[in-house]
Scaffold this active site. Structure first.
Site, PDB file in Angstrom:
ATOM      1  N   LYS A 292      14.407 -16.303  -5.122  1.00 42.33           N
ATOM      2  CA  LYS A 292      14.323 -15.299  -6.255  1.00 42.33           C
ATOM      3  C   LYS A 292      13.474 -15.792  -7.581  1.00 42.33           C
ATOM      4  CE  LYS A 292      16.186 -11.780  -4.809  1.00 42.33           C
ATOM      5  NZ  LYS A 292      15.124 -12.207  -3.560  1.00 42.33           N
TER       6      LYS A 292
ATOM      7  N   HIS B 164      18.451 -37.895   2.147  1.00 44.36           N
ATOM      8  CA  HIS B 164      17.354 -38.076   3.437  1.00 44.36           C
ATOM      9  C   HIS B 164      16.140 -37.486   2.743  1.00 44.36           C
ATOM     10  CE1 HIS B 164      20.524 -38.856   6.161  1.00 44.36           C
ATOM     11  NE2 HIS B 164      21.262 -37.575   5.863  1.00 44.36           N
TER      12      HIS B 164
ATOM     13  N   ARG C 188       5.932  -0.875  -4.757  1.00 41.34           N
ATOM     14  CA  ARG C 188       5.660  -1.516  -3.312  1.00 41.34           C
ATOM     15  C   ARG C 188       4.575  -2.607  -3.490  1.00 41.34           C
ATOM     16  NH1 ARG C 188       6.484   2.194   1.071  1.00 41.34           N
ATOM     17  NH2 ARG C 188       4.737   1.171   2.415  1.00 41.34           N
TER      18      ARG C 188
ATOM     19  N   LYS D 279       6.622  -4.964  -1.791  1.00 36.85           N
ATOM     20  CA  LYS D 279       8.036  -4.500  -1.590  1.00 36.85           C
ATOM     21  C   LYS D 279       8.036  -4.375  -0.084  1.00 36.85           C
ATOM     22  CE  LYS D 279      12.234  -3.431  -2.429  1.00 36.85           C
ATOM     23  NZ  LYS D 279      13.301  -4.448  -3.245  1.00 36.85           N
TER      24      LYS D 279
ATOM     25  N   GLU E 212      18.360 -18.317  -1.011  1.00 34.50           N
ATOM     26  CA  GLU E 212      18.073 -17.092  -1.782  1.00 34.50           C
ATOM     27  C   GLU E 212      17.832 -17.177  -3.018  1.00 34.50           C
ATOM     28  OE1 GLU E 212      17.589 -12.931  -2.450  1.00 34.50           O
ATOM     29  OE2 GLU E 212      17.089 -14.335  -0.772  1.00 34.50           O
TER      30      GLU E 212
ATOM     31  N   TRP F 219      -2.953  -3.044  -1.427  1.00 34.12           N
ATOM     32  CA  TRP F 219      -2.455  -4.252  -1.569  1.00 34.12           C
ATOM     33  C   TRP F 219      -3.550  -4.944  -0.779  1.00 34.12           C
ATOM     34  CZ3 TRP F 219      -0.649  -8.124   1.749  1.00 34.12           C
ATOM     35  CH2 TRP F 219      -0.040  -9.247   1.093  1.00 34.12           C
TER      36      TRP F 219
ATOM     37  N   GLU G 144       9.790 -16.193  -6.665  1.00 39.85           N
ATOM     38  CA  GLU G 144       9.093 -14.771  -6.563  1.00 39.85           C
ATOM     39  C   GLU G 144       8.711 -14.319  -7.741  1.00 39.85           C
ATOM     40  OE1 GLU G 144      10.650 -12.243  -2.876  1.00 39.85           O
ATOM     41  OE2 GLU G 144      12.254 -12.679  -4.440  1.00 39.85           O
TER      42      GLU G 144
ATOM     43  N   ASN H 194      -3.028   2.904   5.301  1.00 43.60           N
ATOM     44  CA  ASN H 194      -1.867   1.888   5.104  1.00 43.60           C
ATOM     45  C   ASN H 194      -2.008   1.171   6.389  1.00 43.60           C
ATOM     46  OD1 ASN H 194      -1.348   2.544   2.459  1.00 43.60           O
ATOM     47  ND2 ASN H 194       0.758   3.053   3.370  1.00 43.60           N
ATOM     48  N   GLY H 195      -2.010  -0.115   6.463  1.00 41.15           N
ATOM     49  CA  GLY H 195      -1.873  -0.496   7.767  1.00 41.15           C
ATOM     50  C   GLY H 195      -3.308  -1.758   7.991  1.00 41.15           C
TER      51      GLY H 195
ATOM     52  N   CYS I 277       0.857  -1.222   0.033  1.00 39.25           N
ATOM     53  CA  CYS I 277       0.050  -0.082  -0.153  1.00 39.25           C
ATOM     54  C   CYS I 277       0.866   1.168  -0.255  1.00 39.25           C
ATOM     55  CB  CYS I 277      -0.968   0.155   1.202  1.00 39.25           C
ATOM     56  SG  CYS I 277      -2.013  -1.481   1.477  1.00 39.25           S
TER      57      CYS I 277
END
Length: 609
Positions: free
Chosen positions: A486, A505, A28, A604, A482, A74, A489, A98-99, A2
């Protein structure tokens, strides 16, 4: 998540300012957008999709005004839809938020009993109706906002306008970022300085509990107790050109290639130092770091992977015990706390809600000292910490973090080296060697970037598949994690990472010709162990893609594809091996025609739990 921008101007239409600000906030992550202005009366436009869609609808309606608010949403409460998009309206009141309001259901019930009707599924709509109710009771807009937020539980940054008084807008903040921008004959508020980069570099960061009245004159700020207060004016170094795409196809690509410069800028704090200086972490750093007998690192997502690498450095180089916690999990555990443990938080934005809450929780558990590694100087996390190290990566627009991650690794490496020196575990000769390697890092990263054509060829093959395994050993295992993050994502290819020794395993059952295995093969003490793990994959018909150091003795053959990295980088090897994995994910996503910079369902800056 947001984004908010609001503005009041004299002599020009505020709508282009608001739309430009929303475009700066697109990184964002969002699913809908909207704008509201006052031009004699309140007018608004909302739309699902990108800001460009909103811009077209605004043009169709010829929206103009000299005061307004705008928002990118968002979705949290309610699906992405026009009726759930912000701004929310009640009578002549319009609100962006926002929130998350945790007690919205109780407030909603009271407002319904008062006759208010709800048209959305959001928690935000209760704010609009509650402010409207306070105004009907005779309150001024400032009083109405202050009375409203006093009844709310949760996190919020809000901006409010009312057509009863088009000379002011009111904002309030608690637990979500909000700042004011000071212009020439006009003033602004936003959730991120990037939204204001084209308008002003004069910024005021609000504190939790603050409300502010923004007019054409200087803003008036009131703290949680209702007292008028002064907050310092900061000069933002962010410029409009810094957040422009330039010649690159996507921001992510631009930011991958900015990494040598970002790392050099991060190392600038010690550019003229002949030895490590604890003061790069703050004036009290030498005392705090000497007194620490353990380290606790708290982070989320990509920053968590940086923290996992740091654990290896801190324990092997500095000889200090280190624990790494996922922020969203740590804050709900009852850990055994040692007050002498240094708490280190890692965050690109410094506004990550879970990490902020985890820091507060750590302090409540008796931890005495905290250090923040962050990319944003005036962020909440930086201001809440005793010590700080700014990574100086510059603005990172792409949702999938790249240069923020590698600069975090640089900062954490410096921390490990500094603690090692203070604990008499870093002889001067070794210190000078490590400092030399650090200063050579930007050039080494540039060499790795030259591997892009080979990596793009790999991406061509991987982009047609739906699954991948990433393998690493020791300090490179978090780098494999990581790399997998990526890839999933932005390419939406399902990817998992394993410590290579764990293959037998369980994960080895997945290996076949359609399950590519991407392996990190530095020429370190574990290279022979890793070679055995790779043979396990090869023997079962798996297709291997190996990032091998030049002298790692891993050869191309049928089913084994090798890209040669520069020679083994020792201590800093994890940083260099990160770069090709970023490029691999980027090119795979491009070949699948994905929206690389704004992947679906992601944001973001994660400012809600």
């Amino acid at each position: 998540m947001c984004g908010i921008i609001s503005a009041i101007c004299t002599g020009r239409n505020v709508v282009p300012i608001l739309l430009q600000g929303l475009k700066r906030l697109e990184y964002r992550g969002y699913d809908s957008a909207g704008v509201a202005v006052i031009n004699g009366k309140l007018q608004w436009v909302r739309s699902v999709g990108r800001v460009a869609d909103l811009e077209s609808r605004v043009a169709e309606k010829h929206l103009t005004g000299d005061i307004g608010i705008a928002h990118t949403r968002w979705a949290t409460h309610g699906v992405p839809s026009e009726r759930n998009a912000h701004p929310h309206i009640s009578g002549g009141v319009s609100v962006v938020h926002n929130g998350i309001i945790e007690n919205h259901e109780q407030v909603r019930a009271r407002l319904r009993a008062m006759g208010y009707k709800f048209v959305s599924d959001t928690d935000t709509e209760v704010i609009a109706h509650l402010i409207h109710a306070k105004l009907r009771g005779g309150a001024t807009l400032l009083e109405a906002v202050r009375q409203c937020v006093a009844e709310l539980i949760g996190a919020y940054a809000i901006a409010v306008i009312s057509d009863d008084d088009a000379t002011q807008l009111v904002v309030a903040k608690n637990g979500a970022p909000l700042l004011l921008g000071l212009g020439d004959g006009e003033n602004y508020a936003a959730s991120d300085s990037a939204a204001l980069a084209a308008m002003t570099q004069r910024i005021i960061y609000l504190e939790d509990g603050d409300c502010a009245v923004i007019t054409l004159a200087a803003p008036r700020i009131f703290d949680a107790g209702g007292n008028e207060v002064q907050r310092s004016v900061c000069h933002s170094s962010l410029t409009a050109t810094a957040v422009e795409l330039g010649t690159y196809r996507h921001y992510m690509q631009k930011e991958i290639f900015e990494q040598p410069t970002a790392v050099a800028n991060t190392l600038d704090a010690m550019a003229n130092c002949r030895s490590l200086a604890p003061q790069i972490f703050g004036a009290q750093a030498e005392r705090v770091l000497r007194e620490a007998d353990a380290v606790l690192i708290i982070a989320c997502g990509t920053s968590y992977h940086a923290a996992m690498v740091a654990r290896y450095w801190l324990e092997s180089v500095a000889g200090i015990a280190c624990n790494v916690e996922i922020a969203s999990e740590y804050r709900y555990r009852e850990p055994v706390s040692n007050p002498a443990t240094l708490v280190v938080t890692v965050s690109q934005s410094g506004e990550t809600a879970d990490t902020l809450a985890a820091l507060r929780y750590a302090k409540s558990r008796g931890h005495r000292a905290s250090l923040c590694i962050c990319n944003v100087p005036e962020s909440s996390l930086v201001r809440a910490s005793d010590l700080r190290f700014l990574t100086r990566a510059g603005p990172e627009i792409g949702v999938a973090s790249t240069k923020a991650f590698t600069t975090q690794l640089v900062a954490l490496a410096l921390l490990a080296m500094t603690i090692a020196k203070l604990r008499s575990r870093l002889p001067e000769e070794h210190e000078q060697q490590l400092l030399h390697e650090m200063r050579q890092l930007p050039a080494a990263m540039q060499q790795v970037l030259e591997l892009e054509p080979q990596i793009e060829h790999w991406a061509e093959r991987l982009s047609a598949l739906e699954h991948a395994l990433f393998l690493g050993r020791g300090i490179h295992y978090p780098i494999a994690m990581e790399g997998a993050l990526k890839l999933k994502e932005i390419s939406y290819i399902h990817a998992e990472a394993y410590a290579a020794g764990e293959l037998k395993h369980g994960p080895l059952a997945l290996v076949n010709a359609d399950m590519p295995v991407i392996a990190i093969a530095p020429n370190d003490a574990l290279i022979e162990k890793l070679r055995s793990n790779l043979q396990e994959v090869h023997a079962r018909g798996g297709e291997l893609y190996v990032l091998a150091d030049r002298d790692a003795n891993v050869a191309d053959s049928e089913g084994i594809h090798v890209i040669r990295m520069p020679q083994y980088a020792g201590f800093l090897s994890p940083i260099l091996h990160t770069v090709p994995l970023q490029l691999l994910a980027y090119h795979a996503a491009v070949k699948r025609n994905n929206d690389v910079d704004k992947p679906r369902n992601l944001a973001k800056s994660v400012t809600v739990e």
